[in-house]
Design an enzyme around this catalytic site. Sequence first.
Site, PDB file in Angstrom:
ATOM      1  N   HIS A  64     -30.771 -58.157  29.316  1.00 14.13           N
ATOM      2  CA  HIS A  64     -30.252 -57.543  28.091  1.00 14.13           C
ATOM      3  C   HIS A  64     -28.744 -57.709  28.111  1.00 14.13           C
ATOM      4  CE1 HIS A  64     -34.147 -55.426  27.422  1.00 14.13           C
ATOM      5  NE2 HIS A  64     -34.179 -55.473  28.742  1.00 14.13           N
ATOM      6  N   ARG A  66     -26.927 -57.187  25.333  1.00 15.01           N
ATOM      7  CA  ARG A  66     -26.442 -56.205  24.363  1.00 15.01           C
ATOM      8  C   ARG A  66     -25.661 -56.802  23.198  1.00 15.01           C
ATOM      9  NH1 ARG A  66     -30.142 -52.942  26.206  1.00 15.01           N
ATOM     10  NH2 ARG A  66     -29.673 -51.908  28.187  1.00 15.01           N
ATOM     11  N   ASN A  96     -34.223 -56.704  21.775  1.00 12.99           N
ATOM     12  CA  ASN A  96     -34.013 -55.327  21.329  1.00 12.99           C
ATOM     13  C   ASN A  96     -32.528 -55.040  21.171  1.00 12.99           C
ATOM     14  OD1 ASN A  96     -33.811 -55.501  24.154  1.00 12.99           O
ATOM     15  ND2 ASN A  96     -34.382 -53.365  24.464  1.00 12.99           N
ATOM     16  N   ASP A 153     -39.899 -55.951  23.675  1.00 18.23           N
ATOM     17  CA  ASP A 153     -39.474 -55.261  24.897  1.00 18.23           C
ATOM     18  C   ASP A 153     -38.585 -54.063  24.585  1.00 18.23           C
ATOM     19  OD1 ASP A 153     -39.109 -54.721  27.610  1.00 18.23           O
ATOM     20  OD2 ASP A 153     -37.225 -55.830  27.621  1.00 18.23           O
ATOM     21  N   HIS A 234     -41.968 -56.584  33.731  1.00 17.82           N
ATOM     22  CA  HIS A 234     -41.641 -55.531  34.707  1.00 17.82           C
ATOM     23  C   HIS A 234     -42.850 -54.678  35.117  1.00 17.82           C
ATOM     24  CE1 HIS A 234     -39.800 -53.929  30.721  1.00 17.82           C
ATOM     25  NE2 HIS A 234     -41.038 -53.450  30.781  1.00 17.82           N
ATOM     26  N   ASN A 280     -37.435 -47.833  32.403  1.00 13.41           N
ATOM     27  CA  ASN A 280     -38.792 -47.913  31.860  1.00 13.41           C
ATOM     28  C   ASN A 280     -39.340 -49.320  32.056  1.00 13.41           C
ATOM     29  OD1 ASN A 280     -38.464 -45.282  30.905  1.00 13.41           O
ATOM     30  ND2 ASN A 280     -37.816 -45.939  28.880  1.00 13.41           N
ATOM     31  N   ASP A 307     -34.809 -57.401  34.480  1.00 15.31           N
ATOM     32  CA  ASP A 307     -34.667 -56.375  33.444  1.00 15.31           C
ATOM     33  C   ASP A 307     -33.246 -55.822  33.472  1.00 15.31           C
ATOM     34  OD1 ASP A 307     -35.208 -54.698  31.334  1.00 15.31           O
ATOM     35  OD2 ASP A 307     -36.431 -53.285  32.476  1.00 15.31           O
ATOM     36  N   HIS A 311     -25.611 -50.239  30.752  1.00 15.56           N
ATOM     37  CA  HIS A 311     -25.222 -49.138  29.867  1.00 15.56           C
ATOM     38  C   HIS A 311     -23.836 -48.665  30.276  1.00 15.56           C
ATOM     39  CE1 HIS A 311     -29.142 -48.750  27.955  1.00 15.56           C
ATOM     40  NE2 HIS A 311     -29.706 -48.778  29.152  1.00 15.56           N
TER      41      HIS A 311
END
Length: 432
Positions: A64, A66, A96, A153, A234, A280, A307, A311
């Site tokens: 990710h 972002r 996502n 995802d 995952h 998750n 994964d 953040h």
Amino acid sequence: MAAELVISGGRLVAPAGAVEPVDVVIDGGHITGVMPAGTGPAARLRLDASDAWVMPGFVDIQVHFRTPGGTESEDMASGAAGAAMGGVTACLIMPNTIPAIDSPAMVRDVLALAAGLPCDIRTSACVTADRAGELLTDLGALYAAGVRVFTDDGDCVADDSLMEQALAATVELPGAVISQHAEDPDMVSGGVINAGAVADRLGVRGRPADAEVSVVHRDIELARRTGGRYHVLHLSTAAAMELVVQAKRDGLAVTAEVTPQHLVLTEDDVERLGTTGKMNPPLRLAADVAALRRGIVDGALDAVATDHAPHHPVLKDRPLADAPPGMIGVETMASVVWSELVASGEMSPARFVEVVSTAPARIAGITDHGGPIRTGSPANVTVFDPAETWTVRAADLQSRSLNSPWAGQALTGRVRHTVLSGRPVVVDSQLA
């Protein structure tokens, strides 16, 4: 005339074990020769690979970055830099984002942002429009735009009919695969970490293992019915892994990946790590970890994927129930797997290459990465020093975020050089 680049004195990974040191000659973005060490031609640039392994570049098929919508946590440049430092020459971003990657136009936009960076960034696309779980995207148009992996995802494709239609579509789209975040949304609603003793101690709702098992079971039956191609993102439980094993025995086109953190950490680590330990699907029990380790070594599981979920520290600095889930890992993946499995003698170097390079590339249809080091192959190469020890410091990683579960941990094995399409992007463990 001098070659553009020679990687000198490293060992290739072979199923039968180590081979004699070689020189790998690179020109024009391809490997033009593999010869005994010391016999390679003069070169404009020479990278020392002595006492190290020369491997196909690593491939991470779940990251990710972002972009768009979350660049305070990561952007394409910082994500690609971390990938390169981790020996990853190709990676697959998840859709996502905000807005979600659910149209050919969005695919073109994000790939344009990724051009020229030190990692070959590919993109997946959504199964359902805006990942809302209500209407299929135009899978054919996305496929024509170059997408091979379709996933919502972050959310599960929970609707039976939509999932069946998506799997059926892969039959008509060669190489396409539906990658599922396998957690039943009703069963995990409001859940924070694994349902069990730690959740009880911390006073938070749990995410039960059965939520994963039930979705994997349903999806495998839909894959059986449609003949579609299915991949579990995952995977985190021993019970779900057994379903995948049986599906493979039955001849279904089913694969599964596991993250480094699910191979090492358990729910107990959440108390130590705090919100960095929240993801998750959640970290599970020691018995699950032991089973997944066996599975990635013996072939029950196909690939390692990180994964990588950055953040910003402000977002993670919240109560456990309110903080977003996810950990960073693209820069540390290879070293964690090597430290935990290869250095311990559980996994061979050849199997390591399979799970961090060859198999992920095959699953995602990334045909110019993950192949053997031989004349004519694209020059996407990682030189990995199996003996170097280093301590992870989150602030020293390339990510814009700090949520690494490995911070402060000493690891064995480190990327020395990364070569992308014949261009050194990491030299002596530093960005070039």
